[in-house]
Design a protein around this motif. Structure first.
Motif, PDB file in Angstrom:
ATOM      1  N   SER A 122     -22.090  -2.739  -4.329  1.00 66.88           N
ATOM      2  CA  SER A 122     -20.574  -3.125  -4.337  1.00 66.88           C
ATOM      3  C   SER A 122     -19.603  -2.291  -4.487  1.00 66.88           C
ATOM      4  O   SER A 122     -19.653  -1.386  -5.430  1.00 66.88           O
ATOM      5  CB  SER A 122     -20.727  -4.136  -5.487  1.00 66.88           C
ATOM      6  OG  SER A 122     -20.979  -3.559  -6.693  1.00 66.88           O
ATOM      7  N   PRO A 123     -18.536  -2.085  -3.483  1.00 72.25           N
ATOM      8  CA  PRO A 123     -17.525  -1.119  -3.719  1.00 72.25           C
ATOM      9  C   PRO A 123     -16.860  -1.208  -4.834  1.00 72.25           C
ATOM     10  O   PRO A 123     -16.524  -2.105  -5.683  1.00 72.25           O
ATOM     11  CB  PRO A 123     -16.844  -1.324  -2.486  1.00 72.25           C
ATOM     12  CG  PRO A 123     -16.894  -3.174  -2.287  1.00 72.25           C
ATOM     13  CD  PRO A 123     -18.169  -3.192  -2.819  1.00 72.25           C
ATOM     14  N   SER A 124     -16.250   0.047  -5.381  1.00 67.52           N
ATOM     15  CA  SER A 124     -15.420   0.272  -6.391  1.00 67.52           C
ATOM     16  C   SER A 124     -14.027  -0.084  -6.055  1.00 67.52           C
ATOM     17  O   SER A 124     -13.840  -0.377  -4.783  1.00 67.52           O
ATOM     18  CB  SER A 124     -15.446   1.721  -7.086  1.00 67.52           C
ATOM     19  OG  SER A 124     -15.029   2.554  -6.106  1.00 67.52           O
ATOM     20  N   ALA A 125     -13.097  -0.148  -6.876  1.00 67.98           N
ATOM     21  CA  ALA A 125     -11.704  -0.371  -6.376  1.00 67.98           C
ATOM     22  C   ALA A 125     -11.108   0.207  -5.328  1.00 67.98           C
ATOM     23  O   ALA A 125     -10.303  -0.066  -4.466  1.00 67.98           O
ATOM     24  CB  ALA A 125     -10.762  -0.123  -7.544  1.00 67.98           C
ATOM     25  N   PHE A 126     -11.634   1.800  -5.314  1.00 70.47           N
ATOM     26  CA  PHE A 126     -11.241   2.552  -4.333  1.00 70.47           C
ATOM     27  C   PHE A 126     -12.290   2.922  -3.283  1.00 70.47           C
ATOM     28  O   PHE A 126     -12.423   4.103  -2.616  1.00 70.47           O
ATOM     29  CB  PHE A 126     -10.513   3.794  -4.745  1.00 70.47           C
ATOM     30  CG  PHE A 126      -9.258   3.486  -5.510  1.00 70.47           C
ATOM     31  CD1 PHE A 126      -8.096   3.714  -4.798  1.00 70.47           C
ATOM     32  CD2 PHE A 126      -9.147   3.281  -6.845  1.00 70.47           C
ATOM     33  CE1 PHE A 126      -6.872   3.347  -5.270  1.00 70.47           C
ATOM     34  CE2 PHE A 126      -8.094   2.990  -7.343  1.00 70.47           C
ATOM     35  CZ  PHE A 126      -6.968   3.022  -6.629  1.00 70.47           C
ATOM     36  N   ALA A 127     -13.239   2.074  -3.005  1.00 70.81           N
ATOM     37  CA  ALA A 127     -14.413   2.264  -2.413  1.00 70.81           C
ATOM     38  C   ALA A 127     -15.271   3.624  -2.408  1.00 70.81           C
ATOM     39  O   ALA A 127     -15.692   3.924  -1.547  1.00 70.81           O
ATOM     40  CB  ALA A 127     -13.775   2.114  -0.863  1.00 70.81           C
ATOM     41  N   GLN A 128     -15.277   4.013  -3.544  1.00 72.46           N
ATOM     42  CA  GLN A 128     -16.065   5.162  -3.900  1.00 72.46           C
ATOM     43  C   GLN A 128     -17.597   4.923  -4.381  1.00 72.46           C
ATOM     44  O   GLN A 128     -17.552   3.896  -5.253  1.00 72.46           O
ATOM     45  CB  GLN A 128     -15.237   6.233  -4.995  1.00 72.46           C
ATOM     46  CG  GLN A 128     -14.063   6.821  -4.484  1.00 72.46           C
ATOM     47  CD  GLN A 128     -14.135   7.094  -3.155  1.00 72.46           C
ATOM     48  OE1 GLN A 128     -14.651   8.175  -2.887  1.00 72.46           O
ATOM     49  NE2 GLN A 128     -13.342   6.663  -2.021  1.00 72.46           N
ATOM     50  N   PRO A 129     -18.581   5.337  -3.730  1.00 74.38           N
ATOM     51  CA  PRO A 129     -19.653   5.045  -3.948  1.00 74.38           C
ATOM     52  C   PRO A 129     -20.360   5.754  -5.285  1.00 74.38           C
ATOM     53  O   PRO A 129     -19.834   6.840  -5.823  1.00 74.38           O
ATOM     54  CB  PRO A 129     -20.711   5.444  -2.834  1.00 74.38           C
ATOM     55  CG  PRO A 129     -20.159   6.763  -2.492  1.00 74.38           C
ATOM     56  CD  PRO A 129     -18.495   6.242  -2.419  1.00 74.38           C
ATOM     57  N   ARG A 130     -21.427   5.048  -5.885  1.00 73.75           N
ATOM     58  CA  ARG A 130     -21.836   5.648  -7.077  1.00 73.75           C
ATOM     59  C   ARG A 130     -23.139   6.742  -6.344  1.00 73.75           C
ATOM     60  O   ARG A 130     -24.156   6.056  -5.986  1.00 73.75           O
ATOM     61  CB  ARG A 130     -22.456   4.673  -8.151  1.00 73.75           C
ATOM     62  CG  ARG A 130     -21.601   4.141  -8.995  1.00 73.75           C
ATOM     63  CD  ARG A 130     -20.465   3.420  -8.928  1.00 73.75           C
ATOM     64  NE  ARG A 130     -20.905   2.128  -8.490  1.00 73.75           N
ATOM     65  CZ  ARG A 130     -20.285   1.223  -7.754  1.00 73.75           C
ATOM     66  NH1 ARG A 130     -19.373   1.469  -7.013  1.00 73.75           N
ATOM     67  NH2 ARG A 130     -20.865   0.140  -7.693  1.00 73.75           N
ATOM     68  N   ASP A 131     -22.816   8.046  -6.520  1.00 72.99           N
ATOM     69  CA  ASP A 131     -23.686   8.935  -5.681  1.00 72.99           C
ATOM     70  C   ASP A 131     -24.767   9.468  -6.391  1.00 72.99           C
ATOM     71  O   ASP A 131     -24.865  10.557  -6.717  1.00 72.99           O
ATOM     72  CB  ASP A 131     -22.790  10.110  -5.501  1.00 72.99           C
ATOM     73  CG  ASP A 131     -23.175  11.029  -4.252  1.00 72.99           C
ATOM     74  OD1 ASP A 131     -23.995  10.359  -3.480  1.00 72.99           O
ATOM     75  OD2 ASP A 131     -22.692  12.192  -4.210  1.00 72.99           O
ATOM     76  N   PHE A 132     -25.592   8.511  -6.878  1.00 73.02           N
ATOM     77  CA  PHE A 132     -26.755   8.915  -7.761  1.00 73.02           C
ATOM     78  C   PHE A 132     -27.965   9.364  -6.953  1.00 73.02           C
ATOM     79  O   PHE A 132     -28.424   8.733  -6.274  1.00 73.02           O
ATOM     80  CB  PHE A 132     -27.514   7.565  -8.604  1.00 73.02           C
ATOM     81  CG  PHE A 132     -26.071   7.160  -9.463  1.00 73.02           C
ATOM     82  CD1 PHE A 132     -25.145   7.496  -9.909  1.00 73.02           C
ATOM     83  CD2 PHE A 132     -26.503   5.628  -9.830  1.00 73.02           C
ATOM     84  CE1 PHE A 132     -24.028   7.179 -10.528  1.00 73.02           C
ATOM     85  CE2 PHE A 132     -25.227   4.976 -10.588  1.00 73.02           C
ATOM     86  CZ  PHE A 132     -24.224   5.559 -11.011  1.00 73.02           C
ATOM     87  N   PRO A 133     -28.510  10.536  -7.246  1.00 73.73           N
ATOM     88  CA  PRO A 133     -29.586  11.157  -6.588  1.00 73.73           C
ATOM     89  C   PRO A 133     -30.945  10.587  -6.784  1.00 73.73           C
ATOM     90  O   PRO A 133     -31.067   9.983  -8.152  1.00 73.73           O
ATOM     91  CB  PRO A 133     -29.750  12.598  -6.811  1.00 73.73           C
ATOM     92  CG  PRO A 133     -28.972  12.649  -8.056  1.00 73.73           C
ATOM     93  CD  PRO A 133     -28.087  11.440  -8.298  1.00 73.73           C
TER      94      PRO A 133
END
Length: 492
Positions: A220-231
């Motif tokens: 689900s996108p954040s307010a500014f469409a930034q992903p949660r970049d978890f490796p």
């Protein structure tokens, strides 16, 4: 000379680093408070990791942080944008699968006229380098090669920018961080000259720290469409890969030296290593020095034996662990990723870290700042370099002509050992770095704000003079398709 340079350094341009500048988001999590929130061990976190880490704002990403760092570099070192022929971005946090450093260029071209400067040269190359945390070192080496070929007489800028994020509750969470460091590279190195040899290592390591695209599909996108970049991280295996890569790159480098590797390491003015957390860097330095002793003459071998016996370990087993080529894919085949591949070297390192020899090897310049910044992935190594040279200049250290080792690493798996040398008059350039100033603005986060930022649910935009941010994200509702395209803003 310690280095087999082929030709005299006096007969070729001194290609190297002439300036550095950074950007670090002000949002800080204190690790002692984080330990209270998570029931973590304060003493262990302080000893192994550090004191704090930084978190990006909801409308910041790798591109905006990179642009801010480059703009500061241009201003502080009075760079003529028309002379820049190479602008490279090293990152593992970029979010566009087509564009790269050109996004940084686009922000700069809009902002430079507002500070009385022309846009960048249209003939400027704009590559992006991605290989986990090593992308910035690959970019730096490519910039040096550019300047020695068709870029002679021009300038290059390398910017490393990343966001280190891990799932809440994971072992990686306290090692998070965010920030960017930009470097001016030219043919008249004012800070560090880049020597003509290096040590390299690469091998495929399977599940060692990966970011497969399927992990991000359906977020689900954040307010500014930034992903949660978890490796995907396999902790013990990733540590083994780091140490093995350092040893392999060390063997490559030490074969190219014309004097004792251990003597060369003892003579180094500074050693900077990729620093996912402080203990990892310390261990990497220990392994490199023990390897240097193994590659030396009788006196060095005797010192290696002494360190092994001090730790109650077998010197011959230590020697084999340091010198034998490891095949870590065997751990994959056997399903033994968590097994210890260097048991004796690990035990010797634990003892060696508290020795006088280690304290004389390890530079502590800039460590106070690094303990408060967290892991910056590609920017981790240049951030330590920036903090270190600034502190050394403030302390009045006399380092002109002295050698430096910069050790980069990228999970997945590759390592590069770069040999640098302090330039005459380096102090003048170091005083313009101002990395401590870049870290000076701090907004301490409470638990609820941190968790909202981390989870992407905080939609409060961040704006400040002199800083680039994401202004909005295209929705496709315009007369043309701009779905997901970021639009940037400079300042308030």
């Amino acid at each position: 000379m310690a280095l087999d340079q082929g030709i005299s350094s006096a007969k070729r341009p001194a290609v190297g680093i002439s300036g550095m500048a950074g950007y670090v988001p002000p949002f800080e999590v204190q690790l002692d408070e984080w330990c209270d929130w998570t029931n973590g061990s304060r003493s262990k976190i302080q000893a192994v990791v550090g004191e704090a880490f930084r978190v990006r704002a909801p409308n910041e990403n790798a591109y905006t942080m990179a642009a801010t760092a480059v703009l500061r570099l241009i201003e502080r070192f009075d760079i003529d944008p028309a002379e820049v022929g190479f602008l490279a971005l090293g990152t593992e946090s970029s979010t566009d699968n087509s564009a790269g450093a050109v996004l940084v260029r686009g922000m700069l071209d809009r902002a430079l006229p507002t500070i009385g400067r022309a846009p960048l040269n249209r003939a400027c190359e704009v590559p992006e380098f991605k290989h986990a945390c090593l992308g910035g070192v690959y970019a730096l080496k490519s910039a040096a090669r550019y300047l020695q070929t068709d870029g002679v007489g021009r300038k290059a800028i390398v910017v490393c920018s990343d966001i280190a994020e891990y799932a809440r509750g994971s072992s990686g969470e306290p090692t998070q961080g965010a920030g960017a460091v930009a470097m001016l590279v030219d043919n008249d190195a004012a800070l560090f000259a880049i020597e003509s040899i290096s040590g390299s290592s690469s091998a495929y390591r399977g599940p060692d720290f990966r970011k497969p695209l399927t992990r991000f599909i359906g977020q689900s996108p954040s307010a500014f469409a930034q992903p949660r970049d978890f490796p995907v991280v396999n902790g013990k295996y990733s540590t083994t890969c780091y140490l093995e890569a350092m040893l392999t790159a060390g063997r490559d480098l030490f074969e190219k030296l014309t004097d004792s590797p251990a003597g060369w390491m003892r003579r180094l003015a500074m050693v900077f290593l990729h620093r996912p957390y402080q203990r990892m860097a310390d261990n990497g330095l220990c392994y490199l020095y023990l390897l240097a002793l193994a590659k030396g003459g009788a006196a060095d071998r005797q010192e290696l034996v002494r360190h092994a016996l001090d730790a109650e370990q077998d010197p011959q087993v230590l020697l084999r662990e340091l010198q034998d080529v490891q095949h870590l894919e065997e751990l994959l085949d056997d399903g033994q990723l968590a097994s210890e591949r260097f048991p004796v070297a690990s035990a010797v390192t634990q003892r060696f870290r508290s020795s006088d020899t280690f304290s004389q090897l390890a530079t502590r310049a800039g460590c106070d700042l690094m303990r408060r910044i967290g892991n910056l992935y590609t920017a981790s190594l240049p951030a330590w370099m920036a903090a270190g040279v600034e502190r050394a200049a403030a302390d009045g250290q006399q380092l002109a002509g002295m050698e430096v080792l910069a050790a980069g690493y990228g999970s997945g798996d590759a390592a590069e050992l770069m040999c640098l040398r302090f330039s005459p008059g380096w102090e003048q350039a170091a005083r313009r770095v101002r990395f401590a100033e870049d870290m000076a603005e701090v907004e301490r986060l409470d638990r609820s704000t941190y968790e909202a930022l981390h989870d992407g649910s905080l939609d409060r935009p961040y704006r400040r003079d002199g800083v680039f941010v994401i202004d909005r994200v295209g929705s496709g509702a315009a007369a043309f398709d701009d779905s997901g395209i970021e639009y940037y803003r400079f300042g308030c």
